[in-house]
Design a protein around this motif. Structure first.
Motif, PDB file in Angstrom:
ATOM      1  N   UNK A 155       7.047   0.422 -16.494  1.00 34.72           N
ATOM      2  CA  UNK A 155       5.804  -0.355 -15.701  1.00 34.72           C
ATOM      3  C   UNK A 155       5.529   0.611 -14.621  1.00 34.72           C
ATOM      4  N   UNK A 156       4.353   0.034 -14.097  1.00 32.55           N
ATOM      5  CA  UNK A 156       3.645   0.871 -13.040  1.00 32.55           C
ATOM      6  C   UNK A 156       3.724   0.178 -11.828  1.00 32.55           C
ATOM      7  N   UNK A 157       4.551   0.234 -10.867  1.00 32.91           N
ATOM      8  CA  UNK A 157       4.671  -0.696  -9.622  1.00 32.91           C
ATOM      9  C   UNK A 157       3.683  -0.578  -8.439  1.00 32.91           C
ATOM     10  N   UNK A 158       2.868   0.534  -8.889  1.00 29.35           N
ATOM     11  CA  UNK A 158       1.872   0.788  -7.914  1.00 29.35           C
ATOM     12  C   UNK A 158       0.529   0.908  -8.618  1.00 29.35           C
ATOM     13  N   UNK A 159      -0.516  -0.147  -8.370  1.00 33.12           N
ATOM     14  CA  UNK A 159      -1.643   0.035  -9.093  1.00 33.12           C
ATOM     15  C   UNK A 159      -2.558   1.054  -9.148  1.00 33.12           C
ATOM     16  N   UNK A 160      -2.351   2.020  -8.273  1.00 31.29           N
ATOM     17  CA  UNK A 160      -3.267   3.244  -8.087  1.00 31.29           C
ATOM     18  C   UNK A 160      -2.492   4.559  -8.468  1.00 31.29           C
ATOM     19  N   UNK A 161      -1.232   4.293  -8.884  1.00 26.24           N
ATOM     20  CA  UNK A 161      -0.575   5.477  -9.298  1.00 26.24           C
ATOM     21  C   UNK A 161      -0.128   5.359 -10.992  1.00 26.24           C
ATOM     22  N   UNK A 162      -0.215   6.732 -11.635  1.00 27.87           N
ATOM     23  CA  UNK A 162       0.073   6.822 -13.057  1.00 27.87           C
ATOM     24  C   UNK A 162       1.442   6.966 -13.239  1.00 27.87           C
ATOM     25  N   UNK A 163       2.605   6.854 -12.253  1.00 28.72           N
ATOM     26  CA  UNK A 163       3.752   7.188 -12.260  1.00 28.72           C
ATOM     27  C   UNK A 163       4.263   5.743 -12.750  1.00 28.72           C
ATOM     28  N   UNK A 164       5.045   5.898 -13.841  1.00 35.43           N
ATOM     29  CA  UNK A 164       5.649   4.890 -14.628  1.00 35.43           C
ATOM     30  C   UNK A 164       7.072   4.899 -14.353  1.00 35.43           C
TER      31      UNK A 164
END
Length: 272
Positions: free
Chosen positions: A171-180
């Motif tokens: 999942x991507x916890x932060x909407x503006x991050x591509x760090x899954x």
């Protein structure tokens, strides 16, 4: 013909005839004596049988379609059983299309028990798990493609298996991050992951297809019904919209089997 098909009936008839001729010729080449029995050959056979089954079904040749789909599912069953003991997490993405196509082939040929086995494989392989008992995938980035194919394959498989929560996923916890990250989630979290992957694809100016982007609203509507929050009519309308998005041969190949499968798997929702 699919009602939104580009070029109308004349183009549809011409395209179907051409595709069927190509697939039949490919089958002849793949089954000629002396052809090495490689994984690539198996994939080619499965693709031809699956594709021909779709056109035969559309034309009303249901028994012939089921025969081709049965051949596809049977071949994948043999190959996966051979390869599974040595399969690694890093290699599972290479099997996602193979087992998902087998799942649909089994379902469309009336072999629901076998279909569920293949949907289980698809669910695991599309998130980088071999057995499903691993703590996390060895290479999370390998299954987060910019077209959202692997996340959507897992979402679809989980819905078909009736599992909407109680599992981990990327999942991507932060909407503006591509760090899954690998964490506790549910079917809604996985659909958000698929949408995030599609957003990355658009940002990178990669082609995004209707078969993926328009599948998510359909699956959301279906999940809402299954969770007792939505109306079946909304899901039926979403399925009609999805079917109407068939505009070319590629759309037909990916969208039509989903329409067939969902109608058969959830009759209380789509055909009641």
């Amino acid at each position: 013909m699919p009602e939104s098909y580009k070029g109308g009936r004349k183009q549809w008839v011409a395209d179907v005839a051409q595709v069927m001729q190509v697939k039949q010729q490919s089958l002849a080449n793949l089954t000629r004596p002396g052809r090495p029995d490689t994984h690539m050959r198996a994939e080619g056979l499965v693709e031809c049988w699956f594709s021909l089954g779709l056109y035969l079904q559309w034309q009303g040749e249901k028994e012939m379609a089921r025969a081709d789909w049965t051949r596809a599912a049977s071949l994948v069953q043999v190959r996966v059983e051979q390869d599974l003991p040595t399969l690694t997490s890093e290699r599972t993405p290479n099997y996602v299309w193979f087992v998902k196509t087998a799942a649909l082939s089994a379902a469309l040929s009336g072999q629901e028990s076998l279909a569920r086995t293949f949907f289980s494989y698809t669910e695991r392989f599309s998130t980088g798990l071999v057995t499903g008992h691993e703590e996390r995938p060895a290479d999370p980035g390998a299954v987060l493609d910019s077209m959202g194919l692997h996340p959507l394959s897992r979402v679809y498989s989980l819905i078909r298996l009736g599992r909407l929560s109680g599992f981990h996923g990327l999942i991507f916890p932060e909407a503006n991050s591509d760090e899954a990250v690998w964490g506790q989630t549910d079917i809604h979290g996985l659909m958000e992951t698929a949408e995030h992957c599609l957003a990355i694809g658009r940002r990178e100016r990669r082609q995004v297809f209707a078969s993926e982007t328009r599948l998510i609203p359909l699956l959301r509507a279906l999940v809402a019904v299954l969770e007792g929050r939505g109306a079946a009519e909304e899901a039926r309308n979403a399925l009609v919209t999805y079917e109407r998005s068939i505009r070319d041969m590629a759309d037909f190949y990916y969208i039509y089997p989903v329409v067939l499968d969902l109608n058969a798997a959830f009759p209380a929702v789509f055909t009641a």
